[in-house]
Write a protein that holds these residues in place. Structure first.
Motif, PDB file in Angstrom:
ATOM      1  N   ARG A 165       2.258 137.371  -9.638  1.00  0.00           N
ATOM      2  CA  ARG A 165       1.574 138.667  -9.747  1.00  0.00           C
ATOM      3  C   ARG A 165       1.034 139.190  -8.424  1.00  0.00           C
ATOM      4  O   ARG A 165       0.825 140.397  -8.278  1.00  0.00           O
ATOM      5  N   ASP A 166       0.712 138.296  -7.507  1.00  0.00           N
ATOM      6  CA  ASP A 166       0.016 138.696  -6.286  1.00  0.00           C
ATOM      7  C   ASP A 166       0.739 138.204  -5.056  1.00  0.00           C
ATOM      8  O   ASP A 166       1.387 137.159  -5.078  1.00  0.00           O
ATOM      9  N   SER A 167       0.592 138.982  -3.977  1.00  0.00           N
ATOM     10  CA  SER A 167       1.207 138.633  -2.703  1.00  0.00           C
ATOM     11  C   SER A 167       0.467 139.351  -1.586  1.00  0.00           C
ATOM     12  O   SER A 167       0.128 140.531  -1.711  1.00  0.00           O
ATOM     13  N   ALA A 168       0.249 138.662  -0.498  1.00  0.00           N
ATOM     14  CA  ALA A 168      -0.426 139.253   0.662  1.00  0.00           C
ATOM     15  C   ALA A 168       0.548 139.999   1.571  1.00  0.00           C
ATOM     16  O   ALA A 168       0.169 140.428   2.653  1.00  0.00           O
ATOM     17  N   PRO A 217      -2.595 147.993  -1.778  1.00  0.00           N
ATOM     18  CA  PRO A 217      -3.240 148.173  -3.088  1.00  0.00           C
ATOM     19  C   PRO A 217      -4.521 147.352  -3.225  1.00  0.00           C
ATOM     20  O   PRO A 217      -5.465 147.765  -3.903  1.00  0.00           O
ATOM     21  N   TYR A 218      -4.575 146.202  -2.592  1.00  0.00           N
ATOM     22  CA  TYR A 218      -5.764 145.358  -2.656  1.00  0.00           C
ATOM     23  C   TYR A 218      -6.929 145.988  -1.890  1.00  0.00           C
ATOM     24  O   TYR A 218      -8.074 145.910  -2.334  1.00  0.00           O
ATOM     25  N   LEU A 219      -6.625 146.591  -0.747  1.00  0.00           N
ATOM     26  CA  LEU A 219      -7.682 147.255   0.030  1.00  0.00           C
ATOM     27  C   LEU A 219      -8.234 148.456  -0.722  1.00  0.00           C
ATOM     28  O   LEU A 219      -9.438 148.706  -0.703  1.00  0.00           O
ATOM     29  N   LYS A 220      -7.356 149.179  -1.409  1.00  0.00           N
ATOM     30  CA  LYS A 220      -7.808 150.313  -2.230  1.00  0.00           C
ATOM     31  C   LYS A 220      -8.722 149.817  -3.341  1.00  0.00           C
ATOM     32  O   LYS A 220      -9.803 150.366  -3.588  1.00  0.00           O
ATOM     33  N   ALA A 221      -8.314 148.744  -4.006  1.00  0.00           N
ATOM     34  CA  ALA A 221      -9.136 148.171  -5.072  1.00  0.00           C
ATOM     35  C   ALA A 221     -10.461 147.659  -4.509  1.00  0.00           C
ATOM     36  O   ALA A 221     -11.519 147.849  -5.121  1.00  0.00           O
ATOM     37  N   ARG A 259     -21.620 134.928  -0.453  1.00  0.00           N
ATOM     38  CA  ARG A 259     -21.981 136.277  -0.016  1.00  0.00           C
ATOM     39  C   ARG A 259     -21.031 137.288  -0.618  1.00  0.00           C
ATOM     40  O   ARG A 259     -19.974 136.932  -1.135  1.00  0.00           O
ATOM     41  N   GLU A 260     -21.427 138.555  -0.524  1.00  0.00           N
ATOM     42  CA  GLU A 260     -20.524 139.620  -0.963  1.00  0.00           C
ATOM     43  C   GLU A 260     -19.318 139.664  -0.040  1.00  0.00           C
ATOM     44  O   GLU A 260     -19.436 139.451   1.173  1.00  0.00           O
ATOM     45  N   ALA A 261     -18.168 139.927  -0.617  1.00  0.00           N
ATOM     46  CA  ALA A 261     -16.933 140.011   0.164  1.00  0.00           C
ATOM     47  C   ALA A 261     -16.962 141.243   1.053  1.00  0.00           C
ATOM     48  O   ALA A 261     -17.582 142.254   0.723  1.00  0.00           O
ATOM     49  N   ARG A 262     -16.280 141.123   2.165  1.00  0.00           N
ATOM     50  CA  ARG A 262     -16.106 142.238   3.101  1.00  0.00           C
ATOM     51  C   ARG A 262     -14.616 142.561   3.194  1.00  0.00           C
ATOM     52  O   ARG A 262     -13.764 141.743   2.830  1.00  0.00           O
ATOM     53  N   ARG A 263     -14.342 143.733   3.680  1.00  0.00           N
ATOM     54  CA  ARG A 263     -12.949 144.191   3.811  1.00  0.00           C
ATOM     55  C   ARG A 263     -12.084 143.154   4.520  1.00  0.00           C
ATOM     56  O   ARG A 263     -10.944 142.906   4.124  1.00  0.00           O
ATOM     57  N   GLU A 264     -12.629 142.534   5.538  1.00  0.00           N
ATOM     58  CA  GLU A 264     -11.832 141.559   6.296  1.00  0.00           C
ATOM     59  C   GLU A 264     -11.561 140.271   5.512  1.00  0.00           C
ATOM     60  O   GLU A 264     -10.768 139.435   5.949  1.00  0.00           O
ATOM     61  N   ASP A 265     -12.187 140.096   4.347  1.00  0.00           N
ATOM     62  CA  ASP A 265     -11.930 138.935   3.490  1.00  0.00           C
ATOM     63  C   ASP A 265     -10.751 139.148   2.543  1.00  0.00           C
ATOM     64  O   ASP A 265     -10.291 138.197   1.913  1.00  0.00           O
ATOM     65  N   VAL A 266     -10.291 140.375   2.422  1.00  0.00           N
ATOM     66  CA  VAL A 266      -9.291 140.703   1.392  1.00  0.00           C
ATOM     67  C   VAL A 266      -8.026 139.855   1.531  1.00  0.00           C
ATOM     68  O   VAL A 266      -7.521 139.336   0.528  1.00  0.00           O
ATOM     69  N   ALA A 267      -7.509 139.666   2.716  1.00  0.00           N
ATOM     70  CA  ALA A 267      -6.281 138.867   2.871  1.00  0.00           C
ATOM     71  C   ALA A 267      -6.488 137.443   2.375  1.00  0.00           C
ATOM     72  O   ALA A 267      -5.628 136.887   1.670  1.00  0.00           O
ATOM     73  N   ALA A 268      -7.625 136.839   2.693  1.00  0.00           N
ATOM     74  CA  ALA A 268      -7.903 135.473   2.237  1.00  0.00           C
ATOM     75  C   ALA A 268      -8.054 135.434   0.722  1.00  0.00           C
ATOM     76  O   ALA A 268      -7.579 134.491   0.064  1.00  0.00           O
ATOM     77  N   ILE A 269      -8.712 136.441   0.144  1.00  0.00           N
ATOM     78  CA  ILE A 269      -8.884 136.494  -1.309  1.00  0.00           C
ATOM     79  C   ILE A 269      -7.523 136.607  -1.991  1.00  0.00           C
ATOM     80  O   ILE A 269      -7.230 135.885  -2.950  1.00  0.00           O
ATOM     81  N   VAL A 270      -6.682 137.488  -1.503  1.00  0.00           N
ATOM     82  CA  VAL A 270      -5.348 137.653  -2.091  1.00  0.00           C
ATOM     83  C   VAL A 270      -4.553 136.356  -1.953  1.00  0.00           C
ATOM     84  O   VAL A 270      -3.838 135.953  -2.875  1.00  0.00           O
ATOM     85  N   GLY A 271      -4.704 135.688  -0.825  1.00  0.00           N
ATOM     86  CA  GLY A 271      -4.047 134.400  -0.652  1.00  0.00           C
ATOM     87  C   GLY A 271      -4.455 133.402  -1.725  1.00  0.00           C
ATOM     88  O   GLY A 271      -3.619 132.664  -2.253  1.00  0.00           O
ATOM     89  N   MET A 272      -5.743 133.389  -2.065  1.00  0.00           N
ATOM     90  CA  MET A 272      -6.212 132.489  -3.121  1.00  0.00           C
ATOM     91  C   MET A 272      -5.689 132.922  -4.491  1.00  0.00           C
ATOM     92  O   MET A 272      -5.338 132.079  -5.319  1.00  0.00           O
ATOM     93  N   LEU A 273      -5.633 134.234  -4.747  1.00  0.00           N
ATOM     94  CA  LEU A 273      -5.113 134.726  -6.022  1.00  0.00           C
ATOM     95  C   LEU A 273      -3.651 134.331  -6.211  1.00  0.00           C
ATOM     96  O   LEU A 273      -3.220 134.013  -7.319  1.00  0.00           O
ATOM     97  N   ALA A 274      -2.893 134.349  -5.124  1.00  0.00           N
ATOM     98  CA  ALA A 274      -1.458 134.077  -5.192  1.00  0.00           C
ATOM     99  C   ALA A 274      -1.118 132.587  -5.124  1.00  0.00           C
ATOM    100  O   ALA A 274       0.035 132.207  -5.322  1.00  0.00           O
ATOM    101  N   ASP A 275      -2.124 131.747  -4.893  1.00  0.00           N
ATOM    102  CA  ASP A 275      -1.874 130.326  -4.636  1.00  0.00           C
ATOM    103  C   ASP A 275      -1.899 129.475  -5.900  1.00  0.00           C
ATOM    104  O   ASP A 275      -2.596 128.469  -5.978  1.00  0.00           O
ATOM    105  N   ASP A 276      -1.189 129.875  -6.904  1.00  0.00           N
ATOM    106  CA  ASP A 276      -0.953 129.019  -8.062  1.00  0.00           C
ATOM    107  C   ASP A 276       0.274 129.547  -8.804  1.00  0.00           C
ATOM    108  O   ASP A 276       0.795 130.608  -8.494  1.00  0.00           O
ATOM    109  N   GLN A 277       0.724 128.781  -9.786  1.00  0.00           N
ATOM    110  CA  GLN A 277       1.969 129.110 -10.478  1.00  0.00           C
ATOM    111  C   GLN A 277       1.920 130.488 -11.134  1.00  0.00           C
ATOM    112  O   GLN A 277       2.886 131.236 -11.089  1.00  0.00           O
TER     113      GLN A 277
END
Length: 147
Positions: free
Chosen positions: A27-30, A35-39, A4-22
């Motif tokens: 580059r990313d942190s929750a 800045p992520y909510l603005k984007a 489904r399309e992401a919702r505002r309340e998904d942003v923290a989980a998405i950022v967590g996935m972006l930051a979860d690798d070497q």
């Protein structure tokens, strides 16, 4: 599992996935979602941008962004640009990444794109093998200029 399309309340989980690798961890942190909510608001307001999640019982466990880009090349063809493909560690190896990519490819076709493209950091060798299994070809060399 639904895509489904992401919702505002998904942003923290998405950022967590972006930051979860070497690479992403540099580059990313929750810690500060501002800045992520603005984007997210900008992405959400643009019909040519689709930020999606794989939802497992109300929890975002996979994500990608699809941008539909018009261009003059290829007789004015549209391109689907896939970015930031991530699957939560607990769901890796389940086929979810392939499902997300199949969704993005189908949506690109539905929107009239002539091709789908993506970039991947040269260090992401597992990701490269994944994309090649899906039929993508390493056809170009990419360049970036950071500010």
């Amino acid at each position: 599992m639904i895509i489904r399309e992401a919702r505002r309340e998904d942003v923290a989980a998405i950022v967590g996935m972006l930051a979860d690798d070497q690479i992403g961890s540099t580059r990313d942190s929750a810690d500060d979602l501002t800045p992520y909510l603005k984007a997210f608001e900008e992405i959400d307001a643009d019909p040519a941008q689709l930020l999606i999640v794989a939802d497992d019982a109300g929890e975002a466990v996979g994500t990608l962004q699809l941008s539909v880009i018009p261009g003059l090349a290829r007789k004015g063809a549209l391109r689907g640009q896939i970015e930031a493909v991530r699957v939560r560690a607990s769901h890796r190896g389940s086929g979810l990444g392939g499902e997300l990519m199949a969704w993005a490819i189908a949506e690109s076709r539905r929107r009239g794109c002539a091709l789908v493209q993506l970039t991947s950091d040269v260090k992401r060798e597992d990701a490269h093998r994944f994309y090649e299994r899906l039929g993508f070809e390493a056809s170009h060399t990419g360049f970036k200029l950071k500010f």
